[in-house]
Scaffold this active site. Structure first.
Site, PDB file in Angstrom:
ATOM      1  N   LYS A 150      18.574  25.306 -10.814  1.00 42.37           N
ATOM      2  CA  LYS A 150      19.754  25.433  -9.947  1.00 42.37           C
ATOM      3  C   LYS A 150      20.921  26.080 -10.713  1.00 42.37           C
ATOM      4  O   LYS A 150      20.811  26.348 -11.908  1.00 42.37           O
ATOM      5  CB  LYS A 150      20.113  24.057  -9.369  1.00 42.37           C
ATOM      6  CG  LYS A 150      19.019  23.491  -8.442  1.00 42.37           C
ATOM      7  CD  LYS A 150      18.922  24.220  -7.109  1.00 42.37           C
ATOM      8  CE  LYS A 150      17.591  24.054  -6.389  1.00 42.37           C
ATOM      9  NZ  LYS A 150      17.376  22.782  -5.726  1.00 42.37           N
TER      10      LYS A 150
HETATM   11  C1  LIG Z   1      16.487  21.892  -4.812  1.00 38.37           C
HETATM   12  C2  LIG Z   1      16.787  21.507  -3.400  1.00 38.37           C
HETATM   13  C3  LIG Z   1      16.853  20.171  -2.978  1.00 38.37           C
HETATM   14  C4  LIG Z   1      16.354  19.020  -3.800  1.00 38.37           C
HETATM   15  O1  LIG Z   1      16.885  18.875  -5.032  1.00 38.37           O
HETATM   16  P1  LIG Z   1      16.026  18.153  -6.193  1.00 38.37           P
HETATM   17  O2  LIG Z   1      17.079  17.947  -7.225  1.00 38.37           O
HETATM   18  O3  LIG Z   1      14.974  19.118  -6.607  1.00 38.37           O
HETATM   19  O4  LIG Z   1      15.490  16.885  -5.651  1.00 38.37           O
HETATM   20  C5  LIG Z   1      17.268  19.894  -1.684  1.00 38.37           C
HETATM   21  N1  LIG Z   1      17.579  20.872  -0.836  1.00 38.37           N
HETATM   22  C6  LIG Z   1      17.508  22.173  -1.180  1.00 38.37           C
HETATM   23  C7  LIG Z   1      17.882  23.199  -0.168  1.00 38.37           C
HETATM   24  C8  LIG Z   1      17.078  22.530  -2.466  1.00 38.37           C
HETATM   25  O5  LIG Z   1      16.970  23.820  -2.790  1.00 38.37           O
END
Ligand SMILES: *Cc1c(COP(=O)(O)O)cnc(C)c1O
Length: 370
Positions: free
Chosen positions: A184
């Protein structure tokens, strides 16, 4: 042979190591500690919200925030069909029903006109996702939510620092969630955050993530909570990333402009748009290939050239757990984008040479397939 270009990689370029070592040396390695407090304070400030609560990951953030709003059995939550699976799963964790809206063909985000058609007396929340970093149409969504007395929760997992009409995402709904997974925009390894201006929602999220233990009576529990806490070590990485967040955001926007400059001008390729009211976070720079192109072949050719790519997310209603949720009229835009979409390498340390190489290999692969 030039180096492999991964689709994503964390950039740990600041005080990450120093702060993690500080956790170890001070023994504050669990979920209490100064970095947790500081990360929450700093991230709330970044988003322009009064509260921020850390948790284990973005998926748990979604679960916590839905539960904090009291969403449960009998409620429905409108989500985009084109998203990462966590958005839909969290609704099911609460025993509520996801309702899948189609998306906009240009921004790839939830289509407010379809949301308006789907909203009814059971709609307890609308959960727009700022997909791949482009902000969702929040004014339209908020107006529909108000008509139906529903809350708006932003899934901003992919959009740290994106702006909607000059406001930072995360501050636009009744609450929002972020992810700090390794790929991210900023990362804590694994991690999540709920942000909100609502003190009750914030307190409720904080309570639920800590097993719902009674604050005045240790080991007394009125209800079933969760252990969804973030550790001080994760938050230490988060604090260091937050110190550099403007750089992280700026790098992604810079890489996107390099892609816009070098992307081959071929009719098969559609580049991402950025609406005039939006500052795209460009979590992942993505393109859509038209249906004359065999996406698998293009991705294989890029892979052989040392360039990693990803396909778009599949529509949720194409996945086994959500088969029963398929709408009568299929969500055609989500289907078609999902079939043609490719995520190109996007991360802070790519340079113009890398971006040029990706674009050249892409052009070769498409031309060879004609
Ligand atoms: C990455 C993501 C999540 C979940 O996050 P995690 O930290 O991987 O549990 C939720 N929604 C979207 C749109 C994402 O891209």
């Amino acid at each position: 042979m030039s180096e492999q270009i991964p689709v994503s990689a964390p950039a740990l370029v600041g005080n990450e190591k120093e702060y993690v070592i500080d956790c170890i040396e001070s023994t504050w390695i669990s979920s209490k500690g100064k970095y947790v407090d500081e990360f929450e304070r700093g991230f709330a400030e970044f988003c322009g919200t009064s509260h921020a609560v850390t948790c284990a990951n973005g998926t748990t953030a979604l679960h916590l925030v839905l539960e904090a709003f009291g969403i449960g059995s009998g409620d429905s939550v409108i989500v985009p069909d084109l998203t990462f699976v966590s958005t839909a799963n969290a609704v099911r964790y609460c025993d509520a029903e996801p309702v899948f809206a189609d998306v906009d063909p240009e921004t790839w985000n939830i289509d407010p006109e379809h949301v308006a058609e789907l909203a009814d007396q059971d709609t307890a929340a609308i959960l727009p996702v700022h997909l791949y970093g482009h902000p969702a149409p929040m004014d339209e969504i908020t107006a529909i939510a108000n008509e139906h007395d529903a809350v708006v929760i932003e899934d901003a997992a992919e959009a740290h620092g994106a702006q909607y009409k000059g406001e930072t995402v995360g501050s636009l709904g009744d609450a929002a969630i972020f992810s700090f997974y390794g790929n991210k925009i900023i990362t804590t390894g694994e991690g999540g955050m709920v942000v909100t201006d609502d003190p009750d929602v914030s307190a409720r999220v904080r309570h639920l993530k800590d097993l719902a233990m009674d604050q005045s009576q240790r080991y007394y529990f009125e209800e079933i909570g969760y252990n969804y806490r973030m550790t001080n070590m994760q938050a230490a990485i988060g604090c260091a990333q937050l110190e550099d967040i403007d750089w992280h955001c700026e790098r992604r926007r810079n890489i996107a402009s390099l892609y816009n400059k070098h992307l081959p001008d071929l009719p098969e390729i559609t580049a991402p748009v950025e609406r005039s009211w939006a500052d795209h976070a460009y979590w992942i720079y993505s393109i859509i290939l038209d249906d004359s192109v065999d996406r698998r072949r293009i991705r294989d050719a890029l892979d052989e050239a040392g360039i990693e790519t990803r396909p778009f997310f599949p529509p949720m209603t194409s996945l086994p757990p959500y088969e029963a949720y398929q709408p009568e009229t299929p969500n055609e835009i989500a289907d078609s984008l999902s079939k043609g979409g490719i995520n190109l390498p996007t991360w802070a340390k790519l340079d113009e040479g890398d971006v040029k190489r990706v674009c050249e290999e892409l052009e070769t692969a498409i031309r060879q397939g004609r």
